[in-house]
Design an enzyme around this catalytic site. Structure first.
Site, PDB file in Angstrom:
ATOM      1  N   GLU A  96       2.730  -4.621   4.272  1.00  0.00           N
ATOM      2  CA  GLU A  96       2.626  -6.155   4.283  1.00  0.00           C
ATOM      3  C   GLU A  96       2.513  -6.880   2.990  1.00  0.00           C
ATOM      4  O   GLU A  96       2.406  -8.226   3.161  1.00  0.00           O
ATOM      5  CB  GLU A  96       1.259  -6.069   5.439  1.00  0.00           C
ATOM      6  N   GLU A 127      -4.124  17.312   4.318  1.00  0.00           N
ATOM      7  CA  GLU A 127      -5.211  16.782   4.127  1.00  0.00           C
ATOM      8  C   GLU A 127      -6.367  17.489   3.184  1.00  0.00           C
ATOM      9  O   GLU A 127      -7.098  17.209   2.577  1.00  0.00           O
ATOM     10  CB  GLU A 127      -5.950  16.105   4.955  1.00  0.00           C
TER      11      GLU A 127
END
Length: 311
Positions: A96, A127
């Site tokens: 963004e 992960e």
């Protein structure tokens, strides 16, 4: 199952049992039997506690932001890393920044364990790899001018910890954002931010309060850093990139709010600056032409207030 595997599982269970984000809420054990309106009321009440948890960490957040802005002013990048929800939130915040602040996609970067496909599909085991985090950072050409923000609700995710440790060894600025106190991630980072949001409505579902807290903190890191870098004028997004019809209209409105000029003056200013909002404002308020406005901004490091002081 081998005894070593059983031992690893036992160790992990013991770790999870110590995390507030993983705690079981006996008072909510029969939440599935409640009316929808009551579940919504309870969930809303849980969410209201998140801003207070963030507020308790404002000194740590502010110190981290000042350090990030200093690095980025020297040309460094802001790099978010995380797994699962934490990684997705980092990618979201990074994506963004270009339309909001006219940054290059390479200036604020989001990395998620397992790569882009992990945005929508879980990548098993990603992960758990510190080495994968180091490789992902090396793939970006990490430098000592960069900032790496490791994000993990538990504060124990190997991918996030490995990223911070690798970045710190390379001289980069490091921030560890978690939702548990005394986390390994915060300890590994130069700036530890621990927003303790407590047990979740659904046991261990850290996309809830913990995810909301992470989103709020990432909003602060990117937004306030961009304010410090001169990407705004007051509370106006003067570096907004007009890439569609809505943003073209927003550009005209921002110039109007900043200057109080007529529609004719605004259109002329935007035409003289190839649609760029910040120099358009400077041409009106400083009564200079487009090339002069561009030069003044360059001499002022892109800070509009400083450029106006040079007129």
């Amino acid at each position: 199952m081998s005894s070593s595997a059983t031992g690893r599982d036992g160790d992990l269970l013991a770790q999870l049992a110590t995390l507030t984000t993983e705690q079981f809420r006996p008072d909510l054990a029969e939440i599935d039997r409640l009316p929808t309106s009551e579940i919504a009321r309870i969930m809303n009440g849980e969410d209201r506690s998140v801003p207070d948890a963030v507020a308790a960490q404002l000194p740590q957040i502010s110190a981290a932001i000042d350090a990030v802005a200093e690095r980025m002013a020297r040309g460094g990048r802001l790099i978010y890393l995380g797994a699962g929800t934490a990684g997705r939130l980092g990618v979201l915040d990074a994506s963004e920044c270009p339309p909001t602040f006219n940054t290059s996609p390479s200036e604020v970067v989001g990395l998620i364990a397992g790569g882009p496909s992990a945005m929508v599909t879980a990548v098993e085991g990603a992960e758990d790899s510190r080495e994968l985090a180091a490789a992902d950072l090396d793939g970006l050409g990490l430098t000592a001018e960069d900032t790496v923000v490791g994000i993990s609700a538990s504060g124990r995710t190997p991918y996030a910890i490995g990223a911070v440790e690798h970045a710190r060894a390379r001289g980069a600025l490091t921030v560890g954002l978690s939702c548990n106190a005394g986390s390994a991630l915060a300890a590994a980072a130069e700036h530890g931010i621990e927003v303790v949001t407590g047990p979740e409505l659904l046991t261990g579902s850290t996309r809830l309060k913990a995810g909301t807290a992470q989103k709020l903190v990432l909003n602060m890191i990117s937004t306030i850093t961009m304010i410090r870098l001169g990407k705004t004028y007051g509370n106006l997004m003067v570096d907004v990139r007009a890439s569609n019809e809505k943003l073209h209209a927003r550009s005209r409105r921002i110039v109007a709010l900043a200057t109080g000029a007529s529609d004719h003056e605004i259109e002329a200013a935007l035409a003289a600056t190839e649609g760029e909002v910040k120099p358009a404002i400077l041409t009106i308020l400083g009564r200079v032409d487009g090339p002069t406005a561009t030069g003044l901004l360059a001499a002022s490091g892109g800070h509009l207030r400083a450029a106006l002081g040079r007129v």
